[in-house]
Design an enzyme around this catalytic site. Sequence first.
Site, PDB file in Angstrom:
ATOM      1  N   GLU A 218     -11.360  -5.189  -3.805  1.00 40.80           N
ATOM      2  CA  GLU A 218     -10.522  -4.155  -3.092  1.00 40.80           C
ATOM      3  C   GLU A 218     -10.145  -4.628  -5.291  1.00 40.80           C
ATOM      4  O   GLU A 218      -8.937  -5.098  -5.408  1.00 40.80           O
ATOM      5  CB  GLU A 218      -9.381  -4.368  -3.035  1.00 40.80           C
ATOM      6  CG  GLU A 218      -9.571  -4.133  -0.989  1.00 40.80           C
ATOM      7  CD  GLU A 218      -7.692  -4.881  -1.051  1.00 40.80           C
ATOM      8  OE1 GLU A 218      -6.858  -3.900  -0.425  1.00 40.80           O
ATOM      9  OE2 GLU A 218      -7.565  -5.875   0.213  1.00 40.80           O
TER      10      GLU A 218
ATOM     11  N   HIS B 298       1.097  -1.619   0.056  1.00 38.46           N
ATOM     12  CA  HIS B 298       0.026  -0.004  -0.107  1.00 38.46           C
ATOM     13  C   HIS B 298       1.164   1.250  -0.058  1.00 38.46           C
ATOM     14  O   HIS B 298       0.460   1.666   0.792  1.00 38.46           O
ATOM     15  CB  HIS B 298      -0.842   0.150   1.491  1.00 38.46           C
ATOM     16  CG  HIS B 298      -2.027  -0.901   1.256  1.00 38.46           C
ATOM     17  ND1 HIS B 298      -2.398  -1.609   0.259  1.00 38.46           N
ATOM     18  CD2 HIS B 298      -2.609  -1.264   2.331  1.00 38.46           C
ATOM     19  CE1 HIS B 298      -3.233  -2.350   0.095  1.00 38.46           C
ATOM     20  NE2 HIS B 298      -3.453  -2.562   1.661  1.00 38.46           N
TER      21      HIS B 298
ATOM     22  N   HIS C 114     -10.223   0.319   0.177  1.00 43.07           N
ATOM     23  CA  HIS C 114     -10.041  -0.717   0.812  1.00 43.07           C
ATOM     24  C   HIS C 114     -11.392  -1.022   2.125  1.00 43.07           C
ATOM     25  O   HIS C 114     -11.241  -0.685   3.056  1.00 43.07           O
ATOM     26  CB  HIS C 114      -9.263  -0.466   1.446  1.00 43.07           C
ATOM     27  CG  HIS C 114      -7.986  -1.624   2.153  1.00 43.07           C
ATOM     28  ND1 HIS C 114      -8.649  -2.260   3.322  1.00 43.07           N
ATOM     29  CD2 HIS C 114      -6.548  -2.437   1.730  1.00 43.07           C
ATOM     30  CE1 HIS C 114      -7.909  -3.560   3.313  1.00 43.07           C
ATOM     31  NE2 HIS C 114      -6.860  -3.471   2.850  1.00 43.07           N
TER      32      HIS C 114
END
Length: 346
Positions: free
Chosen positions: A313, A106, A177
């Site tokens: 996602e 991320h 998310h």
Amino acid sequence: MAVEKSVFGKYPDGRDIVLYTITNSKGMRAAVSNLGAALVKLLVPDSKGQTADVVLGYDKGEDYLQNNCFFGVVIGPNANRIGNATFQVDGVTYHIDVNDGVNNLHSHMDKGYHKLLWDVEINDNSVTFSLKDTDGNLGFPGNKKVSVTYSLDEENALKLHYHGISDKRTVLNLTNHTYFNLDGHDSGSMENHELWLAASQYTPAGPGSIPTGEVTTVSDTPMDFTSSKKIGQDIKADTEQLHIGNGYDHNWVIDGWDGTLRHFATVKAPISGRVMKAYTTLPGVQFYAGNSISKHTGKEGVTYEPRVGLCLETQYFPDSANKSQFPSCIFGEGREYDSVTVYRFE
């Protein structure tokens, strides 16, 4: 249709963290924040008209400055994992934050897009968040401009439209998310939810949950959701892939991907009867069963723990920057990033 604005907290530099609530005539409400372009609340009626908030999150904006589970936020410039925290573009090697073993997850835990205050534009039924990101920031090349627009329609569909440009070729792979529990964020385990995926293949993971590079059939494995089944049915199966993710935390390959909006998932909740159908223009989806949600307090004093919410996602595949056989997540110099994901409730 209207958008209401309210103060949600304070950013460390003193600026307001703001909540923007979009409401339709069917009683559905989506509350989004300029911090991390986060989806904070999603109130959805069931078949009896009973409304519940179906996403995990926090009561205060300041809590999203911690948010180690990434509740509701937009991840960027790259969502998911990059192996060895390095990638190459046009022969140049770029090094990014090592924050997940030897890999990157991320983009950056403290400085990624999910921890930034985004600029805001409000319309009748939508809110657009945008930001500028400088060349070399977090190790990624290119001066970038990115945006995400949340819009809510009268068919109870929440649409996320992402856009991004860069003056250099760079990795751009944005996702949201959000963790969903269609019986309500406060209703405990979602393992009895039923899931269908339009995905007859997935990308197996190796050490560190980095894809091996293969694209493999789900047939005759616990990864098969081509027929709807309860999420908990096979989640504890004794297989290498489920051991790697401690349950489902993998990328599924959306059947027939061609860049058009495709129905890729249906989630059904057993108690409320709520149904969520998900659509995307992207080639993959990380189905994450919330296996590693830390036990802590969320909205309304509710205790969150593993598997009380699920993520869908939408994305380019993990480690696409290092896997030339995967659809390319390299954008810039004439190739603009543009994607749409829709969550529609019935």
